[in-house]
Design a protein around this motif. Structure first.
Motif, PDB file in Angstrom:
ATOM      1  N   ARG A 232      12.325  10.903 -10.101  1.00  0.00           N
ATOM      2  CA  ARG A 232      11.177  10.088  -9.720  1.00  0.00           C
ATOM      3  C   ARG A 232      11.567   8.628  -9.518  1.00  0.00           C
ATOM      4  NH1 ARG A 232       8.032  10.394 -14.163  1.00  0.00           N
ATOM      5  NH2 ARG A 232       7.797  12.597 -13.662  1.00  0.00           N
ATOM      6  N   VAL A 233      12.358   8.091 -10.416  1.00  0.00           N
ATOM      7  CA  VAL A 233      12.783   6.692 -10.289  1.00  0.00           C
ATOM      8  C   VAL A 233      13.491   6.480  -8.963  1.00  0.00           C
ATOM      9  CG1 VAL A 233      14.384   4.963 -11.194  1.00  0.00           C
ATOM     10  CG2 VAL A 233      12.936   6.251 -12.766  1.00  0.00           C
ATOM     11  N   ARG A 234      14.432   7.347  -8.657  1.00  0.00           N
ATOM     12  CA  ARG A 234      15.240   7.178  -7.445  1.00  0.00           C
ATOM     13  C   ARG A 234      14.437   7.463  -6.190  1.00  0.00           C
ATOM     14  NH1 ARG A 234      17.399   7.762 -11.836  1.00  0.00           N
ATOM     15  NH2 ARG A 234      19.496   7.016 -12.386  1.00  0.00           N
TER      16      ARG A 234
ATOM     17  N   SER B 265       0.825  -1.213   0.000  1.00  0.00           N
ATOM     18  CA  SER B 265       0.000   0.000   0.000  1.00  0.00           C
ATOM     19  C   SER B 265       0.855   1.256   0.000  1.00  0.00           C
ATOM     20  CB  SER B 265      -0.929  -0.003   1.220  1.00  0.00           C
ATOM     21  OG  SER B 265      -1.851  -1.084   1.161  1.00  0.00           O
ATOM     22  N   CYS B 266       1.956   1.235   0.728  1.00  0.00           N
ATOM     23  CA  CYS B 266       2.834   2.412   0.775  1.00  0.00           C
ATOM     24  C   CYS B 266       3.667   2.551  -0.499  1.00  0.00           C
ATOM     25  CB  CYS B 266       3.754   2.323   1.993  1.00  0.00           C
ATOM     26  SG  CYS B 266       2.897   2.409   3.585  1.00  0.00           S
ATOM     27  N   ALA B 267       4.160   1.427  -1.022  1.00  0.00           N
ATOM     28  CA  ALA B 267       5.022   1.480  -2.204  1.00  0.00           C
ATOM     29  C   ALA B 267       4.227   1.737  -3.480  1.00  0.00           C
ATOM     30  CB  ALA B 267       5.799   0.169  -2.330  1.00  0.00           C
ATOM     31  N   TRP B 268       2.937   1.438  -3.475  1.00  0.00           N
ATOM     32  CA  TRP B 268       2.120   1.558  -4.684  1.00  0.00           C
ATOM     33  C   TRP B 268       1.873   3.009  -5.070  1.00  0.00           C
ATOM     34  CZ3 TRP B 268       1.181  -1.444  -8.537  1.00  0.00           C
ATOM     35  CH2 TRP B 268       0.113  -1.197  -9.412  1.00  0.00           C
ATOM     36  N   PHE B 269       1.761   3.871  -4.077  1.00  0.00           N
ATOM     37  CA  PHE B 269       1.484   5.285  -4.339  1.00  0.00           C
ATOM     38  C   PHE B 269       2.765   6.104  -4.230  1.00  0.00           C
ATOM     39  CE2 PHE B 269      -2.504   3.508  -2.580  1.00  0.00           C
ATOM     40  CZ  PHE B 269      -3.290   3.656  -3.716  1.00  0.00           C
ATOM     41  N   GLY B 270       2.752   7.300  -4.791  1.00  0.00           N
ATOM     42  CA  GLY B 270       3.948   8.125  -4.785  1.00  0.00           C
ATOM     43  C   GLY B 270       3.618   9.587  -4.572  1.00  0.00           C
ATOM     44  N   SER B 271       4.623  10.353  -4.206  1.00  0.00           N
ATOM     45  CA  SER B 271       4.440  11.790  -4.010  1.00  0.00           C
ATOM     46  C   SER B 271       5.275  12.553  -5.031  1.00  0.00           C
ATOM     47  CB  SER B 271       4.836  12.190  -2.589  1.00  0.00           C
ATOM     48  OG  SER B 271       6.206  11.932  -2.371  1.00  0.00           O
ATOM     49  N   TRP B 272       5.073  13.848  -5.087  1.00  0.00           N
ATOM     50  CA  TRP B 272       5.690  14.702  -6.087  1.00  0.00           C
ATOM     51  C   TRP B 272       7.199  14.789  -5.852  1.00  0.00           C
ATOM     52  CZ3 TRP B 272       5.996  20.614  -6.147  1.00  0.00           C
ATOM     53  CH2 TRP B 272       6.270  21.084  -7.453  1.00  0.00           C
ATOM     54  N   GLU B 273       7.968  14.371  -6.825  1.00  0.00           N
ATOM     55  CA  GLU B 273       9.424  14.318  -6.665  1.00  0.00           C
ATOM     56  C   GLU B 273      10.073  15.708  -6.610  1.00  0.00           C
ATOM     57  OE1 GLU B 273       8.256  14.046 -10.958  1.00  0.00           O
ATOM     58  OE2 GLU B 273       7.742  12.904  -9.131  1.00  0.00           O
TER      59      GLU B 273
ATOM     60  N   GLU C 246      -6.596  12.937  -9.924  1.00  0.00           N
ATOM     61  CA  GLU C 246      -5.197  13.370  -9.955  1.00  0.00           C
ATOM     62  C   GLU C 246      -4.419  12.536  -8.944  1.00  0.00           C
ATOM     63  OE1 GLU C 246      -4.522  17.549  -9.839  1.00  0.00           O
ATOM     64  OE2 GLU C 246      -6.341  17.999 -10.979  1.00  0.00           O
ATOM     65  N   LEU C 247      -4.124  11.309  -9.329  1.00  0.00           N
ATOM     66  CA  LEU C 247      -3.527  10.316  -8.437  1.00  0.00           C
ATOM     67  C   LEU C 247      -2.155   9.910  -8.952  1.00  0.00           C
ATOM     68  CD1 LEU C 247      -6.674   8.009  -8.157  1.00  0.00           C
ATOM     69  CD2 LEU C 247      -6.204  10.117  -6.899  1.00  0.00           C
ATOM     70  N   ARG C 248      -1.319   9.410  -8.044  1.00  0.00           N
ATOM     71  CA  ARG C 248      -0.003   8.889  -8.425  1.00  0.00           C
ATOM     72  C   ARG C 248       0.095   7.448  -7.961  1.00  0.00           C
ATOM     73  NH1 ARG C 248       1.423  14.173  -6.448  1.00  0.00           N
ATOM     74  NH2 ARG C 248       2.207  15.497  -8.128  1.00  0.00           N
TER      75      ARG C 248
ATOM     76  N   ASN D 257       8.947  18.242  -4.815  1.00  0.00           N
ATOM     77  CA  ASN D 257       8.747  18.932  -3.543  1.00  0.00           C
ATOM     78  C   ASN D 257      10.109  19.267  -2.938  1.00  0.00           C
ATOM     79  OD1 ASN D 257       8.689  18.485  -0.338  1.00  0.00           O
ATOM     80  ND2 ASN D 257       6.820  19.502  -1.020  1.00  0.00           N
ATOM     81  N   PRO D 258      10.344  20.516  -2.528  1.00  0.00           N
ATOM     82  CA  PRO D 258      11.679  20.912  -2.068  1.00  0.00           C
ATOM     83  C   PRO D 258      12.205  20.073  -0.914  1.00  0.00           C
ATOM     84  CG  PRO D 258      10.330  22.856  -2.459  1.00  0.00           C
ATOM     85  CD  PRO D 258       9.420  21.669  -2.582  1.00  0.00           C
ATOM     86  N   ASN D 259      11.318  19.671  -0.006  1.00  0.00           N
ATOM     87  CA  ASN D 259      11.737  18.916   1.168  1.00  0.00           C
ATOM     88  C   ASN D 259      12.228  17.521   0.788  1.00  0.00           C
ATOM     89  OD1 ASN D 259      11.848  17.835   3.886  1.00  0.00           O
ATOM     90  ND2 ASN D 259      10.466  19.477   4.466  1.00  0.00           N
ATOM     91  N   THR D 260      11.531  16.893  -0.142  1.00  0.00           N
ATOM     92  CA  THR D 260      11.965  15.591  -0.650  1.00  0.00           C
ATOM     93  C   THR D 260      13.160  15.742  -1.576  1.00  0.00           C
ATOM     94  OG1 THR D 260       9.823  14.482  -0.468  1.00  0.00           O
ATOM     95  CG2 THR D 260      11.286  13.711  -2.197  1.00  0.00           C
ATOM     96  N   ALA D 261      13.080  16.705  -2.489  1.00  0.00           N
ATOM     97  CA  ALA D 261      14.103  16.835  -3.523  1.00  0.00           C
ATOM     98  C   ALA D 261      15.473  17.153  -2.937  1.00  0.00           C
ATOM     99  CB  ALA D 261      13.693  17.921  -4.521  1.00  0.00           C
ATOM    100  N   THR D 262      15.526  18.001  -1.907  1.00  0.00           N
ATOM    101  CA  THR D 262      16.834  18.367  -1.361  1.00  0.00           C
ATOM    102  C   THR D 262      17.542  17.157  -0.777  1.00  0.00           C
ATOM    103  OG1 THR D 262      17.973  20.042  -0.053  1.00  0.00           O
ATOM    104  CG2 THR D 262      16.054  19.031   0.961  1.00  0.00           C
ATOM    105  N   ARG D 263      16.777  16.242  -0.192  1.00  0.00           N
ATOM    106  CA  ARG D 263      17.378  15.008   0.323  1.00  0.00           C
ATOM    107  C   ARG D 263      17.912  14.143  -0.819  1.00  0.00           C
ATOM    108  NH1 ARG D 263      12.995  15.919   4.230  1.00  0.00           N
ATOM    109  NH2 ARG D 263      13.822  15.629   6.347  1.00  0.00           N
ATOM    110  N   MET D 264      17.152  14.099  -1.923  1.00  0.00           N
ATOM    111  CA  MET D 264      17.594  13.318  -3.069  1.00  0.00           C
ATOM    112  C   MET D 264      18.810  13.948  -3.728  1.00  0.00           C
ATOM    113  SD  MET D 264      17.446  10.659  -4.885  1.00  0.00           S
ATOM    114  CE  MET D 264      16.067   9.928  -3.995  1.00  0.00           C
TER     115      MET D 264
END
Length: 455
Positions: free
Chosen positions: A101-103, A9-17, A414-416, A19-26
Motif C-alpha cells: 500500500r505504501v509503495r 484530489s487524485c492523491a488523496w484517495f486510493g484503490s485496493w493494493e 467504505e472509503l479509502r 487488485n491483481p492488475n495493480t499488484a502485478t505491476r508493483m
C-alpha cells in the motif's frame, strides 16, 4: 490552482493494493528494485495477471506503469528499510498489504495523479490556444480530471489515466510543434503512452497524423524532433524487455497465463462489435455516459469544432482519438475489463473528448451553459464517489454505478482516503477534509472566470 486541485484530489484517495492488475505491476517494480530482475516468481501465487516464460513468472502487461513506479519503491525501501523478503507471501497478509500500500500510493501520487494534474492544466491552455473562452476551457479541464473516472483511475497503477493524460500533453505540444522542443515533447508523450499501453499506438496515431499535418510546411527538423522524441520514449521498453527476457523484441502479453481470449486476433483484438460499442457508451453496466454524463457535451462540442475553420483540424483529430479508442475497446475479447466502474479500456479518450466541452460552451446560450454546468456538477459528484469508494466495480452488478459504488460502498462509508488509511480518522472525516479543501478551490476557480470577456 487547477493543477494543485487535481493532484490533491487524485492523491488523496486510493484503490485496493491487492487488485491483481495493480499488484502485478508493483511486484515487477519491487523485483527490479530489490533483485535487479523482472521475475515475479515469489509473488506468482498472489495474482491472476501474469506471464510465464520457461520456469519464470513475469508481468503480463506493458511495463510503463511498472517503470514509473521504480522511484516510489526505491524511496519507500530506503526510508523504511523494508524489503519484500521480510514478509510472508500470503494473499491478504496485513504486513505485506501495508508494504504494498505504501509503495502503491506513492507510485500513484507521483505517476498517474501527477500526469492527470499536468494534463488538466494543459487541457485548459490547449482550449484557450484553440480559441475557447476561459469559462469553457475551465469546464473542459474540470470535466476531464474530476468529472470522469479518470479521477479514480489516477489513484491506481492501471495505465488508463496516464495514457489519457499523455494524449492531452501530446495534443498541447502538437499545437506548438513548429518549435523543436514542443515537437519532441509531443513525440515523447505518444511514445511513452505506447510503453504504458501498447494499444495506445492506435488512437494515438490520430494525434500523430494531426501533428505531421501541422508541421508539413515547416522546417523538416520539427518532424525529425517529433520522431526522435517518440523513439527516445520507446527505448525504456526495449531496455525492460532485454532485462526481463534477454531480448528487446518479446512482450509480456506473449506469455499471458489463464486468459485464453488473448490468443484471439492480435492479443485479443479482433473486429469491433456494434453491440459492445453500444454497451461501452450507453449500456447500464459499463456505459461511459452513465459515469461521465458531462462527456455528452464533449461529443456535441467536437462536432461544433469541425464546422469552424480555426478548429476543424483539431476537432477531427479529437474525434479520431475518441472513435478509434471506442472501436478498439469494442474489438477486444475482454471488452468489459473485468472489475471496472465504467468502460476502463475506453478511458484514454476522456481528455480529448472533454476538449469539446470548451467549444460547446463557447457557442452555447446562457441556459445551455447552466444545464451543462449542472451536469458537470453531477459528474464531479458521481466521480467523487467512484474515486473514494470503488473504481473496480465487480462485473455481476447490472447498474454498478449505483448498486456497487454509491449504494453499497459510498453510502456505507467504505472509503479509502489518506486520512483514514494513515492517520486513524474515520472514512467520512477523510472525505470531508477533501471536500473542505477542494470545493472552495473549485468555487474560486469558477469565480475567477466571472467578469472575463466571453469568447
Amino acid at each position: 490552482m487547477l493543477f494543485l486541485l487535481v493532484w490533491f484530489s487524485c492523491a488523496w484517495f486510493g484503490s485496493w493494493e491487492w487488485n491483481p492488475n495493480t499488484a502485478t505491476r508493483m511486484y515487477a517494480a519491487v523485483s527490479l528494485v530489490e533483485d535487479g530482475d523482472a521475475t515475479i516468481d515469489e509473488f506468482a501465487a498472489l495474482t491472476i495477471d501474469k506471464a510465464q516464460f520457461g520456469p519464470h513468472t513475469y508481468l503480463d502487461k506493458a511495463p510503463g506503469m511498472t517503470l514509473m513506479a521504480l522511484p516510489a519503491v526505491a524511496l519507500a525501501n530506503a526510508v523504511t528499510g523494508e524489503r519484500s523478503a521480510q514478509f510472508a507471501k500470503t494473499f491478504g497478509d496485513e504486513a505485506l498489504g501495508r508494504f504494498l500500500r505504501v509503495r502503491t500510493r506513492i507510485a500513484a501520487a507521483t505517476g498517474p495523479a501527477l500526469l492527470t494534474a499536468i494534463a488538466a492544466a494543459l487541457l485548459f491552455d490547449l482550449a484557450l490556444g484553440l480559441g475557447a473562452s476561459r469559462g469553457g476551457a475551465l469546464a473542459a479541464a474540470l470535466a476531464f480530471a474530476l468529472g470522469t473516472p479518470i479521477w479514480g483511475w489516477s489513484t491506481t497503477l492501471f495505465g488508463h489515466a496516464a495514457v489519457a493524460a499523455l494524449y492531452v500533453i501530446a495534443a498541447w505540444a502538437g499545437l506548438r510543434a513548429e518549435r523543436l522542443g514542443y515537437a519532441a515533447l509531443a513525440g515523447a508523450a505518444l511514445g511513452w503512452a505506447v510503453v504504458i499501453e501498447h494499444q495506445a499506438v492506435l488512437a494515438g496515431s490520430a494525434i500523430g497524423v494531426w501533428i505531421v499535418w501541422r508541421v508539413r510546411r515547416g522546417p523538416w527538423r520539427a518532424l525529425a524532433a517529433f520522431l526522435a522524441g517518440g523513439v527516445a520514449a520507446i527505448v525504456p521498453l526495449l531496455g525492460y524487455n532485454l532485462v526481463a527476457f534477454g531480448t528487446p523484441f518479446r512482450l509480456g502479453y506473449q506469455g499471458v497465463v489463464g486468459w485464453e481470449g488473448m490468443s484471439r486476433g492480435l492479443f485479443g483484438l479482433t473486429w469491433p462489435d456494434p453491440r459492445v460499442l453500444l454497451e461501452i457508451t450507453f449500456g447500464q453496466r459499463r456505459g461511459l455516459f452513465w459515469v461521465a454524463p458531462i462527456l455528452v457535451f464533449g461529443a456535441l462540442g467536437l462536432a461544433r469544432m469541425t464546422r469552424d475553420a480555426a478548429t476543424r483540424a483539431a476537432g477531427w483529430m479529437a474525434i479520431g482519438v475518441a472513435a478509434v479508442g471506442l472501436l478498439v475497446n469494442a474489438a477486444y475479447f475482454y471488452w468489459d475489463g473485468g472489475n471496472s466502474t465504467g468502460p476502463r479500456l475506453a478511458m484514454p479518450i476522456a481528455g480529448l473528448l472533454a476538449l469539446g466541452i470548451a467549444f460547446y460552451w463557447n457557442l452555447a446560450a446562457r441556459i445551455e451553459r447552466i444545464v451543462a454546468g449542472a451536469v458537470l456538477g453531477v459528474s464531479i459528484a458521481i466521480n467523487a464517489a467512484i474515486a473514494s469508494a470503488e473504481i473496480l466495480a465487480p462485473p455481476n452488478f447490472s447498474f454498478p454505478i449505483w448498486s456497487a459504488v454509491i449504494d453499497f460502498r459510498f453510502r456505507n462509508g467504505e472509503l479509502r482516503t489518506v486520512a483514514n488509511e494513515w492517520w486513524g480518522w474515520s472514512p467520512w472525516a477523510g472525505f470531508a477534509l477533501w471536500a473542505v479543501i477542494a470545493l472552495p478551490v473549485i468555487a474560486w476557480l469558477i469565480h475567477r472566470q466571472r467578469g472575463v470577456p466571453y469568447g
